[in-house]
Design a protein around this motif. Structure first.
Motif, PDB file in Angstrom:
ATOM      1  N   LYS B 256      24.545   3.392  44.592  1.00  0.00           N
ATOM      2  CA  LYS B 256      25.600   2.484  44.124  1.00  0.00           C
ATOM      3  C   LYS B 256      25.314   1.057  44.583  1.00  0.00           C
ATOM      4  CE  LYS B 256      29.094   4.619  41.935  1.00  0.00           C
ATOM      5  NZ  LYS B 256      28.155   5.597  41.446  1.00  0.00           N
ATOM      6  N   GLY B 291      23.634   5.572  39.539  1.00  0.00           N
ATOM      7  CA  GLY B 291      24.513   4.498  40.006  1.00  0.00           C
ATOM      8  C   GLY B 291      23.850   3.144  40.159  1.00  0.00           C
ATOM      9  N   GLU B 293      21.926  -0.357  39.032  1.00  0.00           N
ATOM     10  CA  GLU B 293      22.112  -1.266  37.903  1.00  0.00           C
ATOM     11  C   GLU B 293      20.750  -1.860  37.524  1.00  0.00           C
ATOM     12  OE1 GLU B 293      23.926  -5.672  37.128  1.00  0.00           O
ATOM     13  OE2 GLU B 293      24.697  -4.562  38.869  1.00  0.00           O
TER      14      GLU B 293
END
Lengths: 105, 486
Positions: B256, B291, B293
């Motif tokens: 994340k 998760g 990007e």
């Protein structure tokens, strides 16, 4: 004969230069290797020419990619290899020294 | 399960709980080497006797309650890392009988940690090559298909890990020599940041690019070996005095908030195999799904990296290899009575053709009248490549790319075309020019069943970010669980 023998005047490196550079590097090459190396190295140098497409005016050259500059130490004698151990791999040695062919005639 | 199939961390747990002994484990690995070595050809020297003696010592240490993550673990070492009293050849005729009087810094560390050294593994002569075909000692075959090259120059290390002929290995990487064979053999390989691991006792090829690193069966093992070999050493003036984190602690973190950069230039490179491209795209999707990007980044000087590298690396090599003169160690033509004649004859007999080719290129680039046009120009382009990466890492944590443009090729296929061989290093050698870390993790197989690797690159001293991404990807896939049939 190979393709390398055509258009010799346009070559980046000639057979003669290969022999000269090999001599600087203390290498002996036979006729076949000289021809092969001239052709292969010519190809490589020609490829390397793409660097000339890059504008590098005012760009500082890099010899070391990270931030360290200098590593100093005190000039002190430290633990070191025993003389016999340092000589153990020598092809020829005598009385604790390396032996080389006669240098001065 | 056979003991030789274990990873470092699995073997460690069994050793710690006393379910197995290091002697059993080491014997299992040595038996495995004996049975598959005739087909794989990974080892130059098998040190069976000393390995068993080290295993016995490890078992005693464990019995006394002294165990590190490497105590009793059998490792294979690339044959250009000096091992005291154990022959170190660099896969060259010129050093065929060289027995180092000292251990490399990393070997000292491994020995102190109680590791067992099974032997020394094959490579391209002086690490110059991408296929291990330039070894002056023997040929190594890819365990996944014996007709194919294992990659190089650390081909022996990668093949030994893939074929379970050791539990883990050390290699060295000057332009991709850990990552590319790791990719071709379906194992994990990491080239650390320049200066993270001491080069003391690593036989020099191109000193501003060389770095030692691990080749392992999984990412956890990579972190364990990185913990063991990293750190400052006063014996290497380019070693960086910085604290080393415990890399295994980053395995547990999720993805994340992690930003993945995809260099847009990499997709446009000629010669990128469709299956490799597909496997890497799928890997990126998997990592996004976990998760992370994705952002597009630009490395505008990518297309000049191979040219810059093949000026800088041979130049440094021509200077480094001047030391092989038939005087201090190694081969000597004893039939010559003139010093210069002796140098010429010894070097001509001792070096193989790829090494000679690179010495000649390097000597040419450094010779009077050519220095500015070649070496200085390449060093300036190197600066621009470093700036590309600096800019890219402002918008992402790691970069993803292929490791090699194709899966492993057939033995002999590129032997007469050095330029084609050099061009296959395009994805890996920028990291060496920039000094940044890079790793390879298995991310697929070609239809022919040959492994494909994903490259993860990080900013200077950001190995932990790469390990985190690699571990999460590995746990979400099962490529690392597949084994070649031998």
């Amino acid at each position: 004969m190979g393709a390398g023998d055509q258009g010799i005047e346009e070559m980046k490196i000639t057979k003669k230069e290969v022999v000269h550079v090999a001599n600087l590097a203390r290498l002996d090459l036979d006729e076949e290797s000289i021809g092969k190396f001239a052709e292969q190295i010519d190809n490589i140098l020609e490829y390397i020419d793409i660097l000339n497409r890059v504008e590098t005016e005012g760009v500082a050259p890099t010899s070391h990619a990270i931030f360290l500059t200098n590593a100093f130490r005190e000039d002190k004698v430290k633990e070191h290899l025993d003389r016999n151990k340092a000589l153990a791999n020598a092809p020829e040695k005598e009385d604790g020294n390396f032996v080389v062919p006669k240098v001065i005639g | 399960m056979n003991l030789y199939e274990l990873t470092i961390h699995e073997a460690h747990n069994l050793l710690k709980s006393r379910e197995i002994s290091s002697q059993e484990l080491t014997k299992s690995v040595l038996d495995r080497v004996e049975s598959v070595e005739p087909r794989v050809g990974a080892y130059i020297t098998v040190a069976g006797e000393t390995a068993m003696a080290q295993a016995e010592l490890a078992d005693k240490a464990i019995a006394g309650g002294n165990i590190t993550h490497l105590t009793g673990i059998p490792l294979a070492i690339k044959d250009l890392i000096c091992t005291k009293d154990l022959r170190t050849t660099c896969a060259s005729k010129i050093l065929e009988n060289f027995v180092p009087p000292y251990d490399a810094f990393v070997i000292k560390k491994l020995k102190k940690a109680g590791a067992v050294i099974v032997g020394k593994v094959n490579m391209d002569e002086f690490a110059m090559g991408s296929s291990t075909e330039h070894s002056g000692i023997k040929l190594t075959n890819n365990p996944w298909d014996l007709a194919y090259i294992p990659g190089g120059s650390s081909g022996g290390s990668a093949a030994a890990v893939a074929a379970d002929m050791c539990i883990g290995s050390l290699g060295s990487d000057t332009g991709g020599s850990i990552r590319q064979p790791a990719s071709h053999c379906g194992v994990v390989g990491m080239k650390p940041t320049y200066g993270r691991v001491s080069r003391f006792g690593l036989v020099a090829f191109a000193s501003s690019l060389d770095q030692i690193g691990p080749l392992t069966k999984d990412v956890t093992d990579c972190a364990v070996l990185m913990n063991a070999i990293s750190g400052y050493d006063a014996g290497d003036s380019t070693s960086v005095p910085m604290d080393v984190p415990d890399y295994t602690t980053f395995l547990k973190e999720g993805l994340k908030g992690v930003k993945i950069g995809i260099p847009k230039e990499y997709n446009a490179l000629p010669g990128l195999d469709a299956e490799v491209s597909e496997a890497v795209k799928n890997a990126v999707k998997t990592i996004e799904g976990l998760g992370a990007e994705c952002v597009e980044v630009s490395l505008p000087h990518t297309e000049y990296a191979v040219a810059a590298y093949y000026v800088i690396a041979p130049s440094e090599a021509s200077s480094n290899l001047a030391r092989y003169d038939g005087v201090k160690y190694g081969l000597r033509d004893k039939g010559k009575n003139d010093l210069i004649e002796m140098y010429r004859s010894t070097r001509s007999m001792g070096f193989g053709s790829e090494v000679k080719r690179r010495i000649i290129i390097g000597t040419y680039c450094l010779s009077a009248g050519y220095y500015d046009a070649y070496y200085r120009k390449a060093s300036q382009v190197r600066t621009l490549i470093i700036e590309d990466f600096k800019r890219a890492f402002k918008s992402c944590d790691v970069l993803l790319s292929p490791v090699a443009p194709t899966p492993a090729f057939k033995t002999g296929e590129r032997a007469e075309d050095p330029l084609k061989m050099y061009l296959s290093d395009i994805f890996t050698l920028s990291a060496n020019l920039a000094g940044i870390p890079g790793m390879s993790v298995p991310c697929g197989f070609s239809t022919q069943g040959l492994p494909i690797g994903l490259q993860i690159m990080g900013n200077h001293f950001n190995e932990e970010k790469m390990i985190k991404v690699a571990y999460n990807f590995e746990q979400a896939t099962d490529f690392h669980n597949k084994k070649p049939k031998l």
